[in-house]
Write a protein that holds these residues in place. Structure first.
Motif, mmCIF file in Angstrom:
data_model
loop_
_atom_site.group_PDB
_atom_site.id
_atom_site.type_symbol
_atom_site.label_atom_id
_atom_site.label_comp_id
_atom_site.label_asym_id
_atom_site.label_seq_id
_atom_site.Cartn_x
_atom_site.Cartn_y
_atom_site.Cartn_z
ATOM 1 N N ARG A 122 -35.959 3.253 -10.413
ATOM 2 C CA ARG A 122 -34.843 2.914 -9.533
ATOM 3 C C ARG A 122 -33.843 1.912 -10.093
ATOM 4 N NH1 ARG A 122 -33.581 6.791 -6.083
ATOM 5 N NH2 ARG A 122 -35.310 7.464 -4.766
ATOM 6 N N HIS A 123 -33.932 1.571 -11.367
ATOM 7 C CA HIS A 123 -32.904 0.702 -11.943
ATOM 8 C C HIS A 123 -31.526 1.347 -11.840
ATOM 9 C CE1 HIS A 123 -36.600 -0.917 -13.555
ATOM 10 N NE2 HIS A 123 -35.961 -1.975 -14.036
ATOM 11 N N ASN A 125 -30.208 2.675 -9.396
ATOM 12 C CA ASN A 125 -29.670 2.618 -8.035
ATOM 13 C C ASN A 125 -29.113 1.259 -7.639
ATOM 14 O OD1 ASN A 125 -32.115 4.903 -7.668
ATOM 15 N ND2 ASN A 125 -30.163 5.374 -6.680
ATOM 16 N N VAL A 126 -28.777 0.447 -8.618
ATOM 17 C CA VAL A 126 -28.103 -0.832 -8.354
ATOM 18 C C VAL A 126 -26.692 -0.730 -8.929
ATOM 19 C CG1 VAL A 126 -28.186 -3.334 -8.554
ATOM 20 C CG2 VAL A 126 -30.332 -2.009 -8.582
ATOM 21 N N VAL A 145 -24.643 -7.747 -0.604
ATOM 22 C CA VAL A 145 -25.182 -6.479 -1.092
ATOM 23 C C VAL A 145 -25.192 -5.462 0.039
ATOM 24 C CG1 VAL A 145 -27.187 -5.323 -2.089
ATOM 25 C CG2 VAL A 145 -26.593 -7.653 -2.814
ATOM 26 N N THR A 147 -25.897 -1.673 1.732
ATOM 27 C CA THR A 147 -26.891 -0.607 1.657
ATOM 28 C C THR A 147 -26.849 0.224 2.925
ATOM 29 O OG1 THR A 147 -29.248 -0.097 1.389
ATOM 30 C CG2 THR A 147 -28.701 -2.091 2.628
ATOM 31 N N ASN A 155 -34.966 1.011 -2.020
ATOM 32 C CA ASN A 155 -34.639 -0.410 -1.923
ATOM 33 C C ASN A 155 -35.885 -1.274 -1.980
ATOM 34 O OD1 ASN A 155 -32.145 0.659 -1.518
ATOM 35 N ND2 ASN A 155 -31.801 -0.222 0.495
ATOM 36 N N ILE A 158 -36.805 -1.558 -5.548
ATOM 37 C CA ILE A 158 -35.822 -2.386 -6.262
ATOM 38 C C ILE A 158 -36.032 -3.858 -5.946
ATOM 39 C CG2 ILE A 158 -33.356 -2.953 -6.446
ATOM 40 C CD1 ILE A 158 -32.848 0.110 -5.956
ATOM 41 N N ARG A 159 -36.196 -4.181 -4.671
ATOM 42 C CA ARG A 159 -36.472 -5.591 -4.321
ATOM 43 C C ARG A 159 -37.759 -6.058 -4.992
ATOM 44 N NH1 ARG A 159 -34.371 -3.905 0.845
ATOM 45 N NH2 ARG A 159 -36.473 -3.272 1.443
ATOM 46 N N TRP A 175 -27.554 -9.350 2.730
ATOM 47 C CA TRP A 175 -27.623 -7.919 2.967
ATOM 48 C C TRP A 175 -26.657 -7.475 4.057
ATOM 49 C CZ3 TRP A 175 -30.564 -4.866 -0.153
ATOM 50 C CH2 TRP A 175 -31.520 -5.520 -0.957
ATOM 51 N N ILE A 224 -27.242 -1.622 -3.250
ATOM 52 C CA ILE A 224 -28.604 -1.221 -3.571
ATOM 53 C C ILE A 224 -28.942 -0.092 -2.618
ATOM 54 C CG2 ILE A 224 -31.031 -1.917 -3.524
ATOM 55 C CD1 ILE A 224 -30.216 -4.657 -4.500
ATOM 56 N N THR A 225 -29.145 1.110 -3.161
ATOM 57 C CA THR A 225 -29.235 2.286 -2.305
ATOM 58 C C THR A 225 -29.919 3.430 -3.029
ATOM 59 O OG1 THR A 225 -27.911 4.008 -1.220
ATOM 60 C CG2 THR A 225 -26.860 2.802 -3.013
#
Length: 373
Positions: A122-123, A125-126, A145, A147, A155, A158-159, A175, A224-225
């Motif tokens: 998921r890198h 998706n930022v 950010v 989303t 997400n 990613i978090r 967020w 971030i999605t």
């Protein structure tokens, strides 16, 4: 991602009859209807991945059963399973939505087996606005950010890696949860479904504005999605990916951690398992056989079965990094990812308490391993 990338909701529902092969034997109970030959019908739903094609065309199946595969997107299968219809005996489901329903709503209508049918790093998706001053992950601290859903599975992963690899906590970001998605996909239920401190920096975005528009307007600094924002697909110069070489970043992440993030899993309707106790093992073996057929299609050099000119080289390169069975099924082969996802969902406020992941899976599948021949 390409401009003409297919929308997540742009799917045609089809049904394909599978042949009767495998090791289950004649199914008992009344949880499934019999066809004209007397075989039990099993309806399966999910995306039409290469790793399920052998189920769709009958090369992999279940003895004594007539398997029907229905192509459905993740929104529909989640809706059916978590709603009242429960139309499929076997179904793909979002792993994190299942965990949330299981813990928060005592959902028990489906039971998981350790077939992790959808996974993705998921890198990629930022995304950041080029004028945001964000050049590296640590620069996200204090930034706005956007989303389409704080609780999205992507997400959550990613978090997780932002915390574990870069020391960035979820509450280090401001967020903004949009009220619309730029790909037209359904949104989750949002703020009311989370278990976050009162001062957690999460707010609702302006009505009718999607994440792509939010970034271009300057109302947020990054996205971030799970989806690829429309602005990025359109080639808008104001948006770029945070990681300039996504492939290198994701390979480095795997090389360091050994993690291949899990998105979707396979589940069986619980009443169907009770009527057919040997079914979880048989379904596991059917999916494993189908995946091995997909591996064989990637490996062949007689004729290319995948529409990529250097697919065999990519296949070999992936195996050199991740091993022969780089898309593993089974609990033990995925213990690290499963333990992490239980930790992430709890510490990120998606569930009200933490459980051991083993509770989610049918007991007969906890020790299953793939026979890779």
């Amino acid at each position: 991602m390409k401009k003409n990338e297919t929308s997540r909701r742009d799917f045609i529902k089809i049904s394909v009859a599978g042949a009767a092969v495998g090791t289950l034997g004649i199914l008992g109970g009344q949880a499934a209807q019999a066809d004209e030959t007397g075989k039990r019908q099993i309806k399966i739903a999910g995306y039409d991945y290469d790793r399920v094609r052998a189920i769709m065309d009958g090369q992999a199946g279940i003895e004594g059963a007539h398997v029907n595969f229905h192509v459905e997107d993740i929104y529909r299968v989640n809706k059916f399973a978590f709603g009242t219809e429960r139309k499929y005996e076997v179904t793909e489901l979002g792993l994190i939505p299942f965990i949330s329903k299981y813990i928060n709503n005592d959902f028990r209508d489906y039971t998981l087996i350790p077939v992790f049918i959808s996974r993705i790093f998921r890198h990629r998706n930022v995304f950041v606005h080029v004028d945001s001053g964000i050049e590296k992950p640590e620069d996200l601290r204090g930034k706005r950010v956007g989303t389409p859903g704080y609780g999205m599975s992507a997400n959550t992963w990613i978090r997780g890696f932002l915390l574990d690899e870069y020391g960035i906590k979820a509450n280090d970001l401001r967020w903004i949860e949009t009220t619309k998605s730029s790909d037209g996909g359904a949104l989750n239920k949002g703020l009311g479904g989370y278990f976050l401190p009162d001062d957690f920096p999460l707010e609702k975005g302006p009505p009718g504005v999607d994440e792509s528009e939010l970034l271009l307007s300057g109302d947020c600094d990054a996205l971030i999605t799970a989806i690829t924002p429309k602005a990025f697909l359109d080639g808008n110069p104001k948006i770029r990916q945070l990681f300039p070489d996504v492939r290198a970043a994701e390979r480095a992440y795997y090389k360091k951690t050994g993690l291949f993030p899990i998105m979707h899993v396979v589940a069986l309707r619980t009443d169907f398992i009770k009527a057919n106790p040997s079914l979880p093992k048989a379904v596991f073996e059917m999916y494993s056989k189908a995946k091995q057929k997909a591996y064989a299609n990637l490996e062949t050099t007689t004729s290319l079965k995948v529409t990529l000119p250097w697919v065999t080289q990519e296949f070999e390169d992936t195996r050199s990094l991740m091993g022969k069975n780089f898309w593993p099924y089974g609990v033990e082969a995925n213990r690290k990812e499963l333990e992490l996802v239980m930790r992430y969902t709890h510490e990120q406020g998606l569930v009200k308490h933490r459980l051991k992941f083993e509770e989610l899976f049918h007991p007969s599948t906890l020790k299953l391993e793939e026979n890779m021949g």
